[in-house]
Design a protein around this motif. Structure first.
Motif, PDB file in Angstrom:
ATOM      1  N   ALA A 201       0.825  -1.207   0.000  1.00  0.00           N
ATOM      2  CA  ALA A 201       0.000   0.000   0.000  1.00  0.00           C
ATOM      3  C   ALA A 201       0.860   1.258   0.000  1.00  0.00           C
ATOM      4  CB  ALA A 201      -0.936   0.000   1.211  1.00  0.00           C
ATOM      5  N   ALA A 202       1.958   1.253   0.751  1.00  0.00           N
ATOM      6  CA  ALA A 202       2.841   2.419   0.783  1.00  0.00           C
ATOM      7  C   ALA A 202       3.519   2.625  -0.569  1.00  0.00           C
ATOM      8  CB  ALA A 202       3.885   2.245   1.887  1.00  0.00           C
ATOM      9  N   GLU A 203       3.964   1.529  -1.183  1.00  0.00           N
ATOM     10  CA  GLU A 203       4.649   1.628  -2.476  1.00  0.00           C
ATOM     11  C   GLU A 203       3.710   2.091  -3.578  1.00  0.00           C
ATOM     12  OE1 GLU A 203       7.105  -1.272  -5.607  1.00  0.00           O
ATOM     13  OE2 GLU A 203       6.564  -1.987  -3.597  1.00  0.00           O
ATOM     14  N   HIS A 204       2.435   1.712  -3.496  1.00  0.00           N
ATOM     15  CA  HIS A 204       1.456   2.050  -4.540  1.00  0.00           C
ATOM     16  C   HIS A 204       0.462   3.099  -4.049  1.00  0.00           C
ATOM     17  CE1 HIS A 204       2.956  -1.990  -5.632  1.00  0.00           C
ATOM     18  NE2 HIS A 204       2.726  -1.632  -6.875  1.00  0.00           N
ATOM     19  N   TRP A 205       0.874   3.947  -3.115  1.00  0.00           N
ATOM     20  CA  TRP A 205      -0.083   4.859  -2.498  1.00  0.00           C
ATOM     21  C   TRP A 205      -0.718   5.818  -3.502  1.00  0.00           C
ATOM     22  CZ3 TRP A 205      -3.118   4.527   1.256  1.00  0.00           C
ATOM     23  CH2 TRP A 205      -3.829   5.641   1.707  1.00  0.00           C
ATOM     24  N   ALA A 206       0.005   6.210  -4.531  1.00  0.00           N
ATOM     25  CA  ALA A 206      -0.579   7.121  -5.525  1.00  0.00           C
ATOM     26  C   ALA A 206      -1.810   6.495  -6.175  1.00  0.00           C
ATOM     27  CB  ALA A 206       0.450   7.485  -6.591  1.00  0.00           C
ATOM     28  N   GLU A 207      -1.710   5.210  -6.555  1.00  0.00           N
ATOM     29  CA  GLU A 207      -2.852   4.530  -7.165  1.00  0.00           C
ATOM     30  C   GLU A 207      -3.943   4.232  -6.138  1.00  0.00           C
ATOM     31  OE1 GLU A 207       0.727   2.273  -9.048  1.00  0.00           O
ATOM     32  OE2 GLU A 207       0.439   3.680  -7.375  1.00  0.00           O
ATOM     33  N   VAL A 208      -3.531   3.841  -4.934  1.00  0.00           N
ATOM     34  CA  VAL A 208      -4.510   3.520  -3.893  1.00  0.00           C
ATOM     35  C   VAL A 208      -5.321   4.753  -3.525  1.00  0.00           C
ATOM     36  CG1 VAL A 208      -4.809   2.789  -1.496  1.00  0.00           C
ATOM     37  CG2 VAL A 208      -3.165   1.602  -2.961  1.00  0.00           C
ATOM     38  N   SER A 209      -4.644   5.862  -3.286  1.00  0.00           N
ATOM     39  CA  SER A 209      -5.357   7.076  -2.884  1.00  0.00           C
ATOM     40  C   SER A 209      -6.228   7.616  -4.004  1.00  0.00           C
ATOM     41  CB  SER A 209      -4.362   8.148  -2.421  1.00  0.00           C
ATOM     42  OG  SER A 209      -3.439   8.473  -3.453  1.00  0.00           O
ATOM     43  N   ALA A 210      -5.770   7.475  -5.255  1.00  0.00           N
ATOM     44  CA  ALA A 210      -6.583   7.926  -6.387  1.00  0.00           C
ATOM     45  C   ALA A 210      -7.865   7.110  -6.477  1.00  0.00           C
ATOM     46  CB  ALA A 210      -5.789   7.820  -7.684  1.00  0.00           C
ATOM     47  N   THR A 211      -7.765   5.806  -6.250  1.00  0.00           N
ATOM     48  CA  THR A 211      -8.955   4.950  -6.273  1.00  0.00           C
ATOM     49  C   THR A 211      -9.890   5.309  -5.137  1.00  0.00           C
ATOM     50  OG1 THR A 211      -7.685   3.145  -7.276  1.00  0.00           O
ATOM     51  CG2 THR A 211      -9.762   2.561  -6.205  1.00  0.00           C
ATOM     52  N   MET A 212      -9.358   5.579  -3.953  1.00  0.00           N
ATOM     53  CA  MET A 212     -10.186   5.935  -2.807  1.00  0.00           C
ATOM     54  C   MET A 212     -10.901   7.272  -3.039  1.00  0.00           C
ATOM     55  SD  MET A 212      -7.643   4.750   0.295  1.00  0.00           S
ATOM     56  CE  MET A 212      -8.809   5.109   1.631  1.00  0.00           C
ATOM     57  N   LEU A 213     -10.241   8.188  -3.722  1.00  0.00           N
ATOM     58  CA  LEU A 213     -10.871   9.479  -4.021  1.00  0.00           C
ATOM     59  C   LEU A 213     -11.950   9.335  -5.090  1.00  0.00           C
ATOM     60  CD1 LEU A 213      -7.714  11.774  -4.015  1.00  0.00           C
ATOM     61  CD2 LEU A 213      -9.615  11.871  -2.386  1.00  0.00           C
ATOM     62  N   GLU A 214     -11.726   8.444  -6.041  1.00  0.00           N
ATOM     63  CA  GLU A 214     -12.675   8.264  -7.142  1.00  0.00           C
ATOM     64  C   GLU A 214     -13.887   7.437  -6.730  1.00  0.00           C
ATOM     65  OE1 GLU A 214     -12.912   6.061 -11.535  1.00  0.00           O
ATOM     66  OE2 GLU A 214     -11.061   6.004 -10.339  1.00  0.00           O
ATOM     67  N   ARG A 215     -13.677   6.403  -5.933  1.00  0.00           N
ATOM     68  CA  ARG A 215     -14.722   5.436  -5.621  1.00  0.00           C
ATOM     69  C   ARG A 215     -15.399   5.730  -4.289  1.00  0.00           C
ATOM     70  NH1 ARG A 215     -16.340   2.101  -9.879  1.00  0.00           N
ATOM     71  NH2 ARG A 215     -14.535   1.615 -11.179  1.00  0.00           N
ATOM     72  N   ARG A 216     -16.470   4.972  -4.022  1.00  0.00           N
ATOM     73  CA  ARG A 216     -17.202   5.052  -2.764  1.00  0.00           C
ATOM     74  C   ARG A 216     -17.449   3.644  -2.243  1.00  0.00           C
ATOM     75  NH1 ARG A 216     -19.760  10.025  -2.005  1.00  0.00           N
ATOM     76  NH2 ARG A 216     -19.464  11.468  -3.755  1.00  0.00           N
ATOM     77  N   THR A 217     -17.737   3.556  -0.939  1.00  0.00           N
ATOM     78  CA  THR A 217     -18.087   2.251  -0.379  1.00  0.00           C
ATOM     79  C   THR A 217     -19.538   1.964  -0.733  1.00  0.00           C
ATOM     80  OG1 THR A 217     -18.577   3.369   1.708  1.00  0.00           O
ATOM     81  CG2 THR A 217     -16.444   2.310   1.508  1.00  0.00           C
ATOM     82  N   GLN A 218     -19.730   1.340  -1.880  1.00  0.00           N
ATOM     83  CA  GLN A 218     -21.069   1.111  -2.428  1.00  0.00           C
ATOM     84  C   GLN A 218     -21.454  -0.358  -2.335  1.00  0.00           C
ATOM     85  OE1 GLN A 218     -19.872   3.410  -6.122  1.00  0.00           O
ATOM     86  NE2 GLN A 218     -22.016   4.024  -5.966  1.00  0.00           N
ATOM     87  N   THR A 219     -21.261  -0.925  -1.153  1.00  0.00           N
ATOM     88  CA  THR A 219     -21.653  -2.317  -0.960  1.00  0.00           C
ATOM     89  C   THR A 219     -23.106  -2.511  -1.368  1.00  0.00           C
ATOM     90  OG1 THR A 219     -20.110  -2.488   0.871  1.00  0.00           O
ATOM     91  CG2 THR A 219     -21.808  -4.187   0.715  1.00  0.00           C
ATOM     92  N   ASN A 220     -23.353  -3.370  -2.330  1.00  0.00           N
ATOM     93  CA  ASN A 220     -24.698  -3.555  -2.869  1.00  0.00           C
ATOM     94  C   ASN A 220     -25.163  -4.966  -2.500  1.00  0.00           C
ATOM     95  OD1 ASN A 220     -26.178  -2.793  -6.159  1.00  0.00           O
ATOM     96  ND2 ASN A 220     -27.034  -2.802  -4.116  1.00  0.00           N
ATOM     97  N   GLU A 221     -25.672  -5.099  -1.277  1.00  0.00           N
ATOM     98  CA  GLU A 221     -25.986  -6.405  -0.714  1.00  0.00           C
ATOM     99  C   GLU A 221     -27.440  -6.784  -0.980  1.00  0.00           C
ATOM    100  OE1 GLU A 221     -26.097  -9.652   0.091  1.00  0.00           O
ATOM    101  OE2 GLU A 221     -24.093  -9.030   0.760  1.00  0.00           O
ATOM    102  N   ALA A 222     -27.645  -7.672  -1.955  1.00  0.00           N
ATOM    103  CA  ALA A 222     -28.997  -8.125  -2.288  1.00  0.00           C
ATOM    104  C   ALA A 222     -29.648  -8.856  -1.121  1.00  0.00           C
ATOM    105  CB  ALA A 222     -28.954  -9.038  -3.511  1.00  0.00           C
ATOM    106  N   GLY A 223     -28.848  -9.382  -0.204  1.00  0.00           N
ATOM    107  CA  GLY A 223     -29.391 -10.097   0.950  1.00  0.00           C
ATOM    108  C   GLY A 223     -30.352  -9.268   1.774  1.00  0.00           C
ATOM    109  N   ARG A 224     -30.232  -7.961   1.714  1.00  0.00           N
ATOM    110  CA  ARG A 224     -31.137  -7.088   2.477  1.00  0.00           C
ATOM    111  C   ARG A 224     -32.580  -7.201   2.002  1.00  0.00           C
ATOM    112  NH1 ARG A 224     -26.574  -2.432   2.045  1.00  0.00           N
ATOM    113  NH2 ARG A 224     -25.415  -2.922   3.960  1.00  0.00           N
TER     114      ARG A 224
END
Length: 349
Positions: free
Chosen positions: A76-99
């Motif tokens: 994660a430290a070595e790839h932090w640029a990609e990790v942080s970019a993904t975290m900024l772009e995405r959201r925690t959109q867990t789409n649980e059909a079980g509900r």
């Protein structure tokens, strides 16, 4: 000195990951104590430091989450640029059909047919309660009766229940139930009739887009292979008839979608694990809007998220359980498992 980010990860490890994901519990505990990791996370906006978002981003990028803390930390430290970019772009959109298993008894009790409108819909997988199969399990008590029904069975200490729904569905939703859950014979013979389905999300995901589906898969916790299988089945269901998904803020958009519901259908606005991401004033604005709109409002949120619902609870949720409160038009009817795995119906409902 303990940082706010460290406390966030400690709380996640203890309240959410413990008993559900040993892998994420271990990673979160280590992140909480690691000054370098917390410093990297602190460069992000507060709303983007969530454990699920970090772990999902690393998985999405092909990083190691099951190989232990040293491998995760170094990658994660070595790839932090990609990790942080993904975290900024995405959201925690867990789409649980079980509900859907917890929503179904309420949906079946409303005037049919239904026009479903989900706020915080992600890819809209919870908009298909009529396309899934259901398996409700009652735990039999010492008196030899099913908890919630009072019906005697041959052997106590075992599980009993019912299974029904779409026969050819690739998804079967399992739900442990207690209390007087309304599962009448008419429901077992015919699921609710849904004639229109739509959703709102700040960043709607397309079930036809492989990258969006891969992100959904990245949000499923590593050990929970049953949820991954369920997600993939639900994606197949949605791809056969993709829902109408609108990009927008729920407070700015929900009126427009309710107004589009077909004549003769009952509009039903529902949501699960969504309003916690709004500030208190945003939640109250949404509640005030829902009180004015036609149709019905089903909320399935953490116990303290909606004050009007919390005040009407007939009993407190078990301490540290992480249960949600299911409510119809702000009237609480049950405690539910966050992923639809349990439904504890109130006798007073």
């Amino acid at each position: 000195m303990r940082s706010d980010t460290g406390e966030l990860y400690r709380a996640f490890a203890e309240r959410e990951a413990r008993g559900n994901s040993p892998i994420y519990q271990e990673l979160a505990e280590h992140v909480a104590e690691d000054e370098q990791s917390c410093a990297l996370l602190d460069r992000l906006p507060a709303a983007k430091r969530q454990p699920n978002l970090l772990f999902g981003a690393v998985r999405h990028l092909g990083g190691p989450v099951t190989e232990g803390w040293p491998a995760f930390r170094d990658w994660a430290a070595e790839h932090w640029a990609e990790v942080s970019a993904t975290m900024l772009e995405r959201r925690t959109q867990t789409n649980e059909a079980g509900r859907c298993a917890t929503l179904l008894p309420l949906l079946a009790a409303l005037p049919q047919p239904l026009a479903l409108i989900e706020v915080g819909a992600s890819a809209g997988l919870c908009l298909y309660p009529d396309r899934y199969r259901y398996r409700y399990r009652y735990l039999v008590g010492e008196d030899g009766c099913e908890r919630g029904t009072g019906s005697p069975v041959a052997d106590s200490g075992v599980e009993s229940g019912v299974e029904f729904g779409a026969k050819s569905s690739p998804v079967t939703l399992d739900c442990a139930v207690s209390g007087p859950v309304p599962l009448p014979g008419s429901l077992r013979e015919r699921l609710p009739e849904v004639v229109w389905r739509a959703g709102i999300d700040l960043n709607p995901l397309d079930v036809r887009a492989e990258e969006d589906v891969r992100w959904l898969e990245s949000l499923v916790w590593p050990e929970q292979t049953h949820r991954l299988d369920r997600l993939r089945g639900a994606v197949r269901v949605a791809r056969a008839e993709p829902p109408l998904l609108v990009r927008g803020d729920l407070n700015a958009t929900v009126r427009e979608l309710v107004a589009q519901a077909p004549a003769g259908a009952t509009p039903v606005v529902f949501h699960s694990a969504v309003l916690a991401y709004l500030p208190p004033e945003g939640r109250e604005e949404f509640a005030a809007t829902m009180r004015e709109l036609p149709g019905h409002w089903i909320s399935n949120e953490a116990v303290s998220v909606l004050a009007a619902v919390a005040r009407r609870l007939p009993r407190p949720a078990p301490a540290g359980s992480g249960l949600f409160t299911l409510a119809l038009d702000e009237r609480p009817v049950a405690f539910t498992g966050p992923h639809g795995q349990s439904l504890d119906w109130f006798a007073e409902a």
